[in-house]
Every structure is written in C-alpha cells, then in structure tokens.
Design an enzyme around this catalytic site. Structure first.
Site, mmCIF file in Angstrom:
data_model
loop_
_atom_site.group_PDB
_atom_site.id
_atom_site.type_symbol
_atom_site.label_atom_id
_atom_site.label_comp_id
_atom_site.label_asym_id
_atom_site.label_seq_id
_atom_site.Cartn_x
_atom_site.Cartn_y
_atom_site.Cartn_z
ATOM 1 N N ASP A 124 -5.274 -6.025 10.295
ATOM 2 C CA ASP A 124 -3.951 -5.031 10.409
ATOM 3 C C ASP A 124 -4.131 -4.653 11.776
ATOM 4 O O ASP A 124 -4.217 -3.350 12.039
ATOM 5 C CB ASP A 124 -4.591 -4.055 9.284
ATOM 6 C CG ASP A 124 -4.249 -4.458 7.874
ATOM 7 O OD1 ASP A 124 -3.529 -5.182 7.668
ATOM 8 O OD2 ASP A 124 -5.035 -3.741 7.118
ATOM 9 N N GLU A 184 3.652 -5.978 1.445
ATOM 10 C CA GLU A 184 3.022 -4.914 2.370
ATOM 11 C C GLU A 184 3.129 -4.859 3.554
ATOM 12 O O GLU A 184 3.626 -5.767 4.010
ATOM 13 C CB GLU A 184 1.723 -4.641 1.771
ATOM 14 C CG GLU A 184 0.570 -5.912 2.221
ATOM 15 C CD GLU A 184 -0.603 -5.675 1.444
ATOM 16 O OE1 GLU A 184 -0.982 -4.747 0.681
ATOM 17 O OE2 GLU A 184 -1.675 -6.681 1.877
#
Length: 341
Positions: free
Chosen positions: A47, A213
């Site tokens: 991420d 997401e």
C-alpha cells in the site's frame, strides 16, 4: 525485480475491459510494461504512498505495517533505505490494530505534510482513519492527531485505505473503503480532520464478496480519475493460488466532477461494476494494487505507484516479498496507460 514481459503497454492496446457485475477481465489479451528496475536490497512495500520533499526533492515512500514505515531514496530507482516509522509509539486511536498501521497516504498542503492512515484488523468492520502531520516527513517529526472517521458493524462502509485530494475549488475530499459496500467519499473541514459532509458512495462491485478497496483520486486534463484495487490482495498459498484473474488488479473510471459518477471507457458507472483495466498480473508481477499517482518533479512525469508480489525469487507469491512497482503514465488517449520509466 525484473519481469518476464518486455512489451510496452501502448495506447494501441485495448484498455476497455470492464468488470461489469464482477465479470473477470480477459487480462491474457493485454500486455503490461515491467516496473522500474530498482537498485539495492529489497525493502518491504505494501500500500505505498510516494511523495517528494519540497525542500530538496528527496523521495519519501510510506508503507503499511512497520507502524507506517518510512523509506527514502535520492533517486527514483533507489537504492531505497528504511529510516523509521511515522507512529513508532502506535496510533492514539483506541481500536484493535492501533500498533499495525495500514495504508498511509501522504500529501503536502500549505507547508505541512498530511498523512492519513487506517487502524483495523483483518476482516473487521471496526476500523478508523487517523491523521498525522509533519513539517519535514522525517522520523520523529510526526504529530498524531487521532481519529478522523470510524466505522463499526452497523456502518455501510469500512474506514480503511484513505486518500486525500484537494480539488480545484479547494475542497478537501477523503476517499476510503473496503469490501461491504466498497468505496465512499467525505469532505473535510479547514483543519483537514473534521468530517463536514455525509459519505457519498463512489464505487461498488456487486459480485462475490465485494472485493474492492484501495481507492485513489487524481486530477488530469479536466477529469478526475478514480482508481480502485479489486480481487484478493494477500494471504496467497504458493502451492494453491486462486483462479487466474481473481487476484489483485487495478481499474479506473473518470468524471468531470471529483465526486463522480465515475464512468469507465465502455461507459459503465463504477457504482454498477464498471472499471477500465489499468494493470493486472503479468510476467513476474503478481497481484498488483494498492495504487497511487504522483508527479515526479525531476522528470515531470506522472508516476503510477503500486505494490506487487514477485512470482519468482526466493519466496514467490508471499507477503514478506511485497515490492514497489513504478511505471510512467501516458495520458494521450485520455486514459491512464502505463509505460516504462
């Protein structure tokens, strides 16, 4: 970090594959460029959020885990060096997971670096998004301001994977979300922390377990481009991988409005399963996602930033080997097409 394929993904490649109502994309028909070959030893990246310091152009990379790990380099290709954490003493948010920070997002506004981050645990709907600030981004300089927005088992949304965009009108827009009803957006006040609007639904994958997401909003050429990661991100068994195409990959839609609706290249709204494919597994790049974009001041290029799991090396497909992926973006078609750097 080399990959097998060497074909540059050009604007001539058809990029209109959608996942309408969760249909799998025919990714085998698409070629993607290798990520930039990085110098030095491997560093763990998941991420990623990448930004350059205003004062000296130094690259700062922030990652999930390691209490929001801080990794720096003087050149985009590295070598990248782990220098510390944003929140070494954990988040002040009193929720499970406060010692394991997820999905940091860092941007610069009016002399201050703002980092939004998530506190949660795997599979939980009880999650919080927090804010920390710094004048330099160096370890030891971050101030934790605590909670911005929280979700619980009764919420429509899950408060993880935050990203901030200040739009052309100066409105501070925080996008976030994961699974359940996927992604949402709220407006923030002048303090960058107070939520001043009701959540707006921005994308939804109606199929399966709604595995979407990692949203990211980026302005370019009169449009706002809305990126999402979809598919299984983590926890792969190298001896029993999921069906091809069900692992992480990145889709995009666009809108003249920063709040949407975001429409893909085939004309499908991302609230109804739309999304144009940006990148999927290829060569030794497996399950790319957790994406973002930044403009490199040294080259002037927009850079697509993501993580992936190497499909080769000492421990293929495993989380500890999660790696940084970097590609340039060609916008000439009106859509983000990845190229080599």
């Amino acid at each position: 970090m080399s990959a097998i394929l060497r074909t540059v993904f050009s604007a001539a490649v058809v990029l209109t594959a959608s996942f309408v109502l969760g249909a799998l994309c025919p990714v085998s028909a698409v070629s993607f460029p290798d990520p930039l070959a990085l110098q030095g030893a491997h560093v763990y990246v998941h991420d990623p959020s990448l930004i350059q310091r205003q004062s000296d152009g130094k690259y700062f990379l922030f990652t999930s885990h390691n209490k929001s790990g801080i990794i720096t380099a003087d050149q985009l290709q590295g070598p990248w060096t782990e220098v510390g954490s944003t929140l070494p003493n954990n988040s002040s948010i009193q929720l499970p997971g406060r010692s394991d920070i997820w999905a940091p997002d860092v941007s610069y506004h009016n002399g201050t670096y703002y980092q939004y981050y998530a506190v949660s645990t795997s599979g939980s709907h009880i999650s919080g998004i927090g804010l920390a600030t710094s004048a330099s981004m160096d370890p030891g300089t971050w101030t934790d301001h605590g909670l911005v927005i929280q979700s619980n088992n009764n919420s429509l949304y899950n408060c993880i994977d935050p990203t901030l965009l200040v739009d052309t009108n100066g409105t501070r827009r925080l996008t976030f979300g994961s699974y359940w009803n996927d992604t949402y957006q709220v407006n923030l006040g002048a303090d960058y922390q107070t939520v001043i609007s009701q959540p707006v639904h921005t994308s939804f994958n109606a199929s399966g377990n709604h595995d979407q997401e990692g949203s990211f909003l980026w302005p370019h050429g009169g449009y706002y481009y809305f990126f999402v990661s979809s598919g299984q991100c983590c926890g792969f068994d190298p001896q029993n991988l999921p069906p091809p195409g069900t692992e992480y990959k990145v889709f995009v839609g666009r809108s003249p409005s920063p709040s949407g609706p975001f429409i893909d290249q085939a004309g499908v709204d991302m609230l109804h399963g739309g999304g144009t494919l940006v990148i999927a597994s290829h060569g030794s790049v497996y399950a790319p996602g957790g994406e973002g974009v930044f403009t490199d001041s040294k080259s002037g290029k927009d850079i697509f930033v993501y993580h992936y799991l190497p499909a080769d090396g000492p421990a293929p497909y495993t989380e500890p080997q999660a790696s940084l992926g970097l590609n340039a973006i060609d916008w000439s078609s009106g859509w983000p097409v990845l190229t080599s750097i």
